[in-house]
Each structure stands twice: as C-alpha cells, then as structure tokens.
Design an enzyme around this catalytic site. Structure first.
Site, PDB file in Angstrom:
ATOM      1  N   GLY A   1      25.043  95.595  44.091  1.00 33.63           N
ATOM      2  CA  GLY A   1      24.707  96.348  45.303  1.00 33.63           C
ATOM      3  C   GLY A   1      25.612  95.866  46.433  1.00 33.63           C
ATOM      4  O   GLY A   1      26.688  95.310  46.198  1.00 33.63           O
ATOM      5  N   ARG A   2      25.127  96.047  47.668  1.00 28.67           N
ATOM      6  CA  ARG A   2      25.950  95.682  48.828  1.00 28.67           C
ATOM      7  C   ARG A   2      26.311  94.197  48.831  1.00 28.67           C
ATOM      8  O   ARG A   2      27.469  93.827  49.014  1.00 28.67           O
ATOM      9  CB  ARG A   2      25.204  96.021  50.124  1.00 28.67           C
ATOM     10  CG  ARG A   2      25.130  97.493  50.409  1.00 28.67           C
ATOM     11  CD  ARG A   2      24.186  97.760  51.573  1.00 28.67           C
ATOM     12  NE  ARG A   2      22.822  97.626  51.134  1.00 28.67           N
ATOM     13  CZ  ARG A   2      21.913  98.600  51.182  1.00 28.67           C
ATOM     14  NH1 ARG A   2      22.217  99.758  51.704  1.00 28.67           N
ATOM     15  NH2 ARG A   2      20.688  98.414  50.749  1.00 28.67           N
ATOM     16  N   ILE A   3      25.306  93.335  48.600  1.00 23.94           N
ATOM     17  CA  ILE A   3      25.577  91.896  48.680  1.00 23.94           C
ATOM     18  C   ILE A   3      26.392  91.435  47.462  1.00 23.94           C
ATOM     19  O   ILE A   3      27.337  90.659  47.603  1.00 23.94           O
ATOM     20  CB  ILE A   3      24.260  91.095  48.830  1.00 23.94           C
ATOM     21  CG1 ILE A   3      23.533  91.523  50.112  1.00 23.94           C
ATOM     22  CG2 ILE A   3      24.541  89.590  48.866  1.00 23.94           C
ATOM     23  CD1 ILE A   3      22.133  90.951  50.277  1.00 23.94           C
TER      24      ILE A   3
ATOM     25  N   THR B   1      20.397  83.774  45.527  1.00 23.20           N
ATOM     26  CA  THR B   1      20.090  84.063  46.937  1.00 23.20           C
ATOM     27  C   THR B   1      19.246  85.338  47.039  1.00 23.20           C
ATOM     28  O   THR B   1      19.112  85.875  48.133  1.00 23.20           O
ATOM     29  CB  THR B   1      21.382  84.270  47.762  1.00 23.20           C
ATOM     30  OG1 THR B   1      22.185  85.266  47.106  1.00 23.20           O
ATOM     31  CG2 THR B   1      22.162  82.989  47.926  1.00 23.20           C
TER      32      THR B   1
ATOM     33  N   GLU C   1       7.343  79.751  48.089  1.00 23.32           N
ATOM     34  CA  GLU C   1       8.001  79.310  49.324  1.00 23.32           C
ATOM     35  C   GLU C   1       6.944  79.087  50.394  1.00 23.32           C
ATOM     36  O   GLU C   1       6.035  79.911  50.504  1.00 23.32           O
ATOM     37  CB  GLU C   1       9.008  80.365  49.783  1.00 23.32           C
ATOM     38  CG  GLU C   1      10.135  80.541  48.772  1.00 23.32           C
ATOM     39  CD  GLU C   1      11.161  81.604  49.173  1.00 23.32           C
ATOM     40  OE1 GLU C   1      11.080  82.129  50.292  1.00 23.32           O
ATOM     41  OE2 GLU C   1      12.028  81.913  48.348  1.00 23.32           O
TER      42      GLU C   1
ATOM     43  N   HIS D   1      15.548  79.309  52.128  1.00 26.60           N
ATOM     44  CA  HIS D   1      15.616  80.776  52.271  1.00 26.60           C
ATOM     45  C   HIS D   1      16.285  81.172  53.599  1.00 26.60           C
ATOM     46  O   HIS D   1      15.646  81.763  54.477  1.00 26.60           O
ATOM     47  CB  HIS D   1      14.211  81.400  52.148  1.00 26.60           C
ATOM     48  CG  HIS D   1      14.261  82.857  51.785  1.00 26.60           C
ATOM     49  ND1 HIS D   1      13.258  83.500  51.088  1.00 26.60           N
ATOM     50  CD2 HIS D   1      15.186  83.813  52.039  1.00 26.60           C
ATOM     51  CE1 HIS D   1      13.573  84.776  50.931  1.00 26.60           C
ATOM     52  NE2 HIS D   1      14.740  84.992  51.500  1.00 26.60           N
TER      53      HIS D   1
HETATM   54  C1  GLV Z   1      15.620  88.109  52.941  1.00 31.46           C
HETATM   55  O1  GLV Z   1      15.321  87.498  51.970  1.00 31.46           O
HETATM   56  C2  GLV Z   1      15.841  89.521  52.929  1.00 31.46           C
HETATM   57  O2  GLV Z   1      15.419  90.209  51.973  1.00 31.46           O
HETATM   58  O3  GLV Z   1      16.415  90.027  53.901  1.00 31.46           O
END
Ligand code: GLV
Length: 329
Positions: free
Chosen positions: A157-159, A237, A268, A287
């Site tokens: 995807g984008r990231i 991430t 978390e 996070h």
């Molecule tokens: C953070 O974890 C997000 O989904 O922006």
C-alpha cells in the site's frame, strides 16, 4: 441552533482544536498520555454527535449502542482496527481516518528500525552507557549488512511503497507480496512479486505493512517465521497482532531469525513482564511510527476536518465506510 457536540479522546495538535471549536461544542479528555477510561468514554458518547478517537479507544457495538446521537467517529490514525466499522455502518455512523499524511514519516521509522536491528544500534547504545566498552574489537557488535541485500515488503500500500522506494539508496533488490499484483509499482520501483512464503524464504529484511484484519491476524506465525533466514531481520510498524508474538519470542531466542525491530505489539503498552524485554536482538519502540511534530499536527487537523465535515452535512475527505454517506444522500 445548538452546535453539535463532539468528544475528543486526547488533546489534539496543530490547529485541530480551533477547527473543531469553530463549529462544535467540544469536550476533551485532558490527559495527553493516557486514553479516557472506558466508563468515561461510554458516558461522553451517550451525548455526542461526533467522537474523535485514537488507536487506544475501542469503538465497538456496546459503545455504538450507547450513543444514539452519534454521526461520526473520526480516528486520528490511518489504521482503524479499534473501530467496529461494520457495526458503525449498520447504524449509519460515518468512520474516517487520516491516510497519506503519515506515509513518509512511518516509512522513515520502518527504516530506522531496520537499520537499528541490523546494526545493533539500540544494543550498542545500552552497552556504551553501561560502561561495558573496553576496547575497539574486531568482533565487537557484529551485525548484518543492509546495502545490496534483499528487502521483502509485505503489503504494498502507500507505506509499503514508501519503504520500498527508500531501498534504492541502499542498492537493494525489493520483493513484495500483496493481495494483488501491482504492475505500476513493478515498473516504477522495480519491485518483484512473490508469494508470501517465497518472499519470507528469500528476503534478508522483511517489513510488514498490512492493515490488521481477520485475514492478517497472525499472518506471520510459527511456520512462517521458520521459513525465514537465520540471518533475517523482521520489522513491524503496522499492527502487533499481524505477528504471533509468542512464536516471535521463540524465533528470536532460538535463532530462527537474527533480529527484529518492533513499533507495535499484541498488547500496548508492552506489559512489564513481556519476554521481548529480556532479548537483546530486538529493538522496541512505543508505537511512534507517525510521531513527527509536523505529521501528528497534520493528522490531528485532518481528523478535525473529517469530523466537522460530517457534522456540517458535507462529505468528509477521508471516509472509511463511504456507503453510509451514499445512503444518507
Ligand atoms: C497508527 O498506528 C496509525 O494507524 O496511524
């Protein structure tokens, strides 16, 4: 006419509060470091037309049932697994998120974890501070090379794409796996598609970029960790539950993989008794993927704009369940 009422689960950044206060009657949970307790959120939701939530705030059937006036849940995040979107859709509640603005910031952090885990940056820092550095040593803190190796991106995807793009500076070959082929990215970024199991066996670095869904929960399980190289580094991430954390601890302890860099966890904040805390070959972050000054301000403002748009009868810029808007007309 009375202004619509909005409950905001954390003080927001940038101009977000002004954007909201201009059009809405706003109440804010004041603690920047902890979410409102469940009973407070439920009580506030009862009277609210809009909620501005974070990944820490669970918006489920119970909350939605207790919020008869609610028209919008504006999540200050790109992920929205904290919100029961089908339940919101059934009740005609619009859910929005904050995509795009955090893409590059999160990709930077994935690379920070990749480099830190490969070259033992956090471990070396702990070692130096502890006064344990006695001499320059040929064998001191040996790590894995990054330059010229193979990166596997799970979820393009984008990231995922932003992470892949950065790899060209490190002369890396990039593999990806995704629900579907992305021929545009194959052309533009030179990335090559693989089945997940093949990618895991071939990659020196594996970076996870999928949303958390029932299909991706424990996507990286014991068997898949076993497929990875003993010299490989896993970077997460996206969401903790995409990896079977119990199996990951075993993989790191037993040397099935070499190291990991984690920004997200099953629970978390990370519990004080988590076995991850006793391992040196894992870099742990709280996070903070999107946590730059500019990006967190922009996310706050986007969430405020999404919320105000719905409550003003306009289409919000970032709806997650646009079918609700289509139904409203
Ligand atoms: C953070 O974890 C997000 O989904 O922006």
């Amino acid at each position: 006419m009375d202004k619509p009422r909005v409950y905001v689960c954390r003080p927001l950044l940038g101009r977000a509060m002004e954007i909201l206060e201009d059009r809405c009657d706003v109440r804010v949970w004041p603690d920047p470091e902890a979410p409102p307790p469940r009973d407070v959120l439920l009580a506030e939701a009862r009277e609210a037309d809009g909620l501005v939530t974070l990944v820490t705030d669970r918006v489920d059937e119970t909350l939605l049932a207790a919020a008869p006036r609610l028209r919008v849940v504006s999540n200050v995040a790109v992920g929205y697994d904290n919100v029961d979107v089908p339940a919101a859709t059934r009740r005609g509640v619009v859910v929005t998120n904050t995509p795009d603005v955090l893409t590059e910031t999160t990709a930077d952090l994935a690379w920070a974890l990749l480099l830190a885990a490969a070259r033992r940056v956090a471990e070396g820092d702990r070692f130096t501070r502890a006064g344990r550095w006695r001499s320059w040593g040929l064998e001191l803190m040996l790590g894995q090379d990054v330059y010229g190796r193979t990166l596997g991106v799970v979820g393009l995807g984008r990231i995922g794409r932003a992470v892949a793009r950065r790899a060209s500076g490190f002369g890396m070959r990039v593999l990806y796996t995704s629900r579907r082929r992305h021929e545009d990215a194959e052309r533009e970024l030179g990335v090559q598609w693989r089945e997940l199991d093949d990618l895991l066996a071939e990659a020196d670095f594996v970076s996870l970029h999928t949303p958390l869904t029932p299909q991706t929960r424990h996507l990286i399980d014991r068997e898949r960790l076993r497929r990875m190289k003993p010299t490989a580094v896993l970077v997460n991430t996206c969401r903790g539950a995409v990896v079977d954390e119990v199996a990951l601890v075993e993989a790191l302890r037993e040397g099935w993989i070499w190291a990991a860099g984690l920004d997200v966890f099953d629970r978390e904040p990370l519990p004080a008794d988590s076995p991850l805390l006793s391992l040196d070959n894992v870099v742990l972050l709280p996070h903070i993927g999107s946590a730059s000054f500019a990006t967190r301000a922009r996310m706050s403002e986007m969430a405020a704009e999404n919320c105000v748009a719905v409550l003003s009868g306009r289409r919000p810029p970032n709806p997650v369940n646009p079918e609700v808007l289509d139904r409203l007309g």
